[in-house]
Structure formats: structure tokens, C-alpha cells
Design an enzyme around this catalytic site. Structure first.
Site, mmCIF file in Angstrom:
data_model
loop_
_atom_site.group_PDB
_atom_site.id
_atom_site.type_symbol
_atom_site.label_atom_id
_atom_site.label_comp_id
_atom_site.label_asym_id
_atom_site.label_seq_id
_atom_site.Cartn_x
_atom_site.Cartn_y
_atom_site.Cartn_z
ATOM 1 N N LYS A 13 72.031 108.378 -88.526
ATOM 2 C CA LYS A 13 70.834 107.886 -89.105
ATOM 3 C C LYS A 13 69.699 107.751 -88.047
ATOM 4 O O LYS A 13 68.515 108.819 -87.494
ATOM 5 C CB LYS A 13 70.364 107.083 -89.521
ATOM 6 N N ASN A 14 70.481 107.168 -87.055
ATOM 7 C CA ASN A 14 69.221 107.117 -86.060
ATOM 8 C C ASN A 14 68.506 107.920 -84.817
ATOM 9 O O ASN A 14 67.991 107.970 -83.988
ATOM 10 C CB ASN A 14 69.914 105.652 -84.729
#
Length: 424
Positions: A22-23
């Protein structure tokens, strides 16, 4: 409002495949704007955060084609226009659009980004990088108007090794004139992923993953293909699940060195685990030893795993301590864990907790206050006796792709509930 219903104490066995990070994804998707031709990003997690970023791209006029785990972004049709609050506030990562629009068009107008309420999350270090390269910034309440006649490379010393500020400075410097040096840069693997993407476009970036990053500005960036690295936070969360209720639970498609700090802590506690070339197997272990944990920037213990591991610390025999050094409001999960039977005390100006174990956890109704707090409560529900209802589960769906399906396949009893609004 969505809720999760979890029946606890079911053994998890089998394999969970880890999705793209996600990051990293939330920075790679905006970065595509810097290219002058189409970009393909693979291994993109299908989560609401990526949906929100695609919404901003489409608002700006980009041509988007999505397939399973991939996004094709054509930035040639983009029109640089103000990004309204309604879409910028959906997630923290919207501020990467500040950097790419400034870097490409020398002008950006947008509102302050959103995200989880886990404490003060200023963007002062990002703005410091912009100013160092020659940008003029006007702030009106929550709106930022940023202009630059020309972006000139400079030395930028970050007061704290912020991941967001490091990435934003790289993005805005990629097409600046001359060399930019970022000192005291963050070292997270996601930063390396972004730098590799930019270099594949034609950028000239060295030192990503170290405390000093050098960016030699280039005139043109072209479209390319890139792949998102596996999500180390998702991997760590499921590793902890295995330590709580697993029977040879295999966490597959990972980069073991990215979760090495967690692995070492689990070994220190006495957790049974096996580390392979691209997987880790964990199992429930009795008589766990208490440990001390302090969150730090990579390669230290990740703040995003602090809340999830708190559940496991409740099952250690003795008193564990956990110190949070990154965010000042990241113990919102603690009252709910105590409601489930934990014995946790918040100390040191909301920066440290002590966890007295071993305690039995019992299902009840709790609330996910943010993404990782929600993950913590999912883990607690899996380990608790009886049924747990987790409200505001949208926070968790923001960051964990197909979490229901992944947990169900390995043996969890978990169900998504949706409140039906009745028109009066």
C-alpha cells in the site's frame, strides 16, 4: 457503516499470498504523472486508497485502464487544475500530487490531505523541500497554492527522516535543473521502489535506501513498466496472526529482509517460525516471553506494526513495554483491547504502554479508529473466545486487500456486515 463479525479461536492453516505494498502504490500512482507517455504499474493492491488516487487522476483527465492487480495510466491527457478538498481529504497520500504537479507544471493548487487520525501529521518537511528548490507557497486555511518559475536543485536536510517528505522531494527534484541532495532521508523499501520507478522512466537517482539520496534532474521522463514490492506491513500482520492462532501458517510472496526486525522480535518472544527465500511460516506458541519494543524508522521496528503486535504481547507471560516514537496518538486501540480482557496501561505522555500478560481475550463490540488499530482488533478477535464485532471497518479495508477472503481461506470465521439505511 461496515462491520466485521469474527468468531474467534479458529486455527489458521494454509497459505496467504501477500499483495503489493500500500505505502508504495500510493506514491507510484501519482508519480506516473511525471511521465510524458503511458505507464504500467503491476501488483497494485485493490484497496480503497488506490481507488481514491485513481479518482484524482481521472479528475485531472488521465486515461486509466485497470485490470487485475495492474493499472495503465496515460498522463498525456492530464489538465492541471485545482484538486478539491472532497477528494484530497480521502487519504494522506494525496499530497504526492503536490510534488508531481509542481515538478511537471511548476504550479499546483490543492487542499490539505486526509488520512488516519493518529496524531499530528504535518507536511512541513515536504514544504521545506519544495521551498529549497525554489517554490513559493501560499497557504489559505487548508488550501495550498504552490508556484515556481524554475525548480533548481539544492541540498535539503530533513529535520526528521520522513517517508513522505523524502518521496515528495525526490518527485519534485526529478525534473529540476541540476542536482538535489536529500540528507537525513528515510530508508524504507517503498522509497527504493519509487526511485526505481523514476529511474525506469529516465530519472537519475542514486542512494535510495540510504540516508543520502542524490537526484540529478533530467528534462524528460518517459512511460515504463514497474512492479509494486510486496507489502511488508500486511506480511507482518499475518505473521502475527500465525503466532496467535496459526498452525504452520505460510505467509507467501514476501521479501524476508523487509520484515527482519519483526522476525527477530518474534524469535525473541519464542514464536515458532521458519524463514524461507520468499516466505515465512508461523505457528501458535505457548509460554511466550515478554519483550521491549521501540518504534523507529526503517530498518527499526515499524510504527505500522506497533498496534498489531500489541495483541500478541497480551499473550506473553510477564510485562512487555512498547514505546511509540513516530506518532503521539497511536494507542487508540488500547481501550478496546482492555475491553476484551487485556491489561494495558498507557504511560509517558501517551508515548509508552505496558502490557501485562498472559490474559484471556473475550469477544465484544469494538471500533477501528484507524487502519492499524483496526488490524490490531482483527487479530484480537481471531484470538478471542466468542464473537467480536468490529465497527468502522472501512479503515482496515483501506489498507488490506481481500482481507476477508484471505483469512477465510486459511480457516477464519469472518463476515462483513453492512448497515442498511432505511428511508423515513
Amino acid at each position: 457503516m461496515k462491520k466485521l463479525k469474527i468468531q474467534g479461536k479458529n486455527t489458521l492453516s494454509g497459505s496467504i499470498r501477500i499483495s503489493g505494498a500500500k505505502n508504495a502504490s500510493v506514491a507510484l500512482i501519482p508519480a506516473a504523472i511525471l511521465a510524458d507517455s503511458p505507464v504500467t504499474i503491476c501488483n497494485v493492491p485493490e484497496i480503497t486508497d488506490t481507488d481514491a488516487l485513481v479518482e484524482i487522476l481521472e479528475y485531472l483527465g488521465a486515461d486509466i485502464k485497470r485490470a487485475s492487480e495492474s493499472i495503465l495510466i496515460n498522463p498525456e491527457t492530464i489538465i492541471n487544475k485545482p484538486i478539491p478538498s472532497a477528494i484530497s481529504k480521502k487519504l494522506r497520500a494525496s499530497y504526492y500530487f503536490m510534488a508531481v504537479l509542481l515538478g511537471k507544471y511548476k504550479h499546483v493548487e490543492m487542499y490539505f490531505p486526509g488520512g488516519c487520525s493518529i496524531g499530528a501529521r504535518p507536511i512541513d518537511q515536504t514544504l521545506k523541500g519544495f521551498r529549497a528548490l525554489g517554490a513559493q507557497i501560499k497557504e489559505e486555511e487548508d488550501k495550498y497554492t504552490i508556484d515556481a518559475k524554475e525548480l533548481i536543485g539544492a541540498r535539503v536536510y530533513l529535520d526528521v527522516p520522513s517517508v513522505g517528505a523524502t518521496i515528495n522531494t525526490m518527485l519534485v527534484a526529478a525534473k529540476a535543473v541540476g542536482e538535489t541532495v536529500i540528507e537525513n532521508a528515510a530508508k524504507e523499501p517503498e522509497i527504493v521502489n519509487v526511485a526505481t520507478f523514476l529511474n525506469n522512466m529516465g530519472a537519475n537517482i542514486t542512494g535510495a535506501g540510504t540516508s543520502e539520496i542524490r537526484i540529478q534532474g533530467v528534462d524528460k521522463l518517459e512511460g515504463c513498466y514497474t512492479e509494486v514490492i510486496p507489502d511488508r506491513i500486511e506480511a507482518g500482520t499475518y505473521m502475527i496472526a500465525g503466532a496467535l492462532v496459526g498452525d504452520n501458517l505460510k505467509i507467501d510472496n514476501i521479501i524476508p529482509e523487509h520484515v527482519e526486525t519483526l522476525t527477530l522480535k518474534l524469535k525473541e518472544m519464542g514464536v515458532k517460525l521458519e524463514v524461507g527465500p520468499d516466505y515465512i511460516v508461523t505457528s501458535k506458541t505457548e509460554n511466550l516471553k515478554p519483550v521491549r519494543i521501540k518504534t523507529l524508522g526503517y530498518p527499526g521496528f515499524a510504527t505500522d506494526l506497533q498496534q498489531p503486535i500489541t495483541t500478541l504481547l497480551t499473550q506473553c507471560e510477564g510485562i512487555s513495554t512498547l514505546e511509540e516514537t513516530i506518532y503521539e496518538n497511536r494507542f487508540q486501540n488500547v481501550p478496546y483491547l482492555n475491553d476484551m480482557g487485556a491489561s494495558i496501561e498507557i504511560k509517558e505522555n501517551n508515548r509508552m504502554i505496558t502490557i501485562k500478560g498472559k490474559t484471556e481475550l473475550t469477544g465484544t463490540t469494538v471500533t477501528a479508529t484507524d487502519l492499524r488499530a483496526g488490524a490490531c482488533l482483527v487479530l484480537a478477535a481471531l484470538a478471542a473466545s466468542g464473537e467480536t464485532i468490529i465497527e468502522n471497518i472501512e479503515h482496515v479495508l483501506r489498507g488490506y486487500e481481500n482481507i476477508l477472503e484471505k483469512l477465510t481461506v486459511v480457516g477464519a470465521k469472518i463476515e462483513l456486515l453492512e448497515e442498511i439505511k432505511v428511508n423515513s
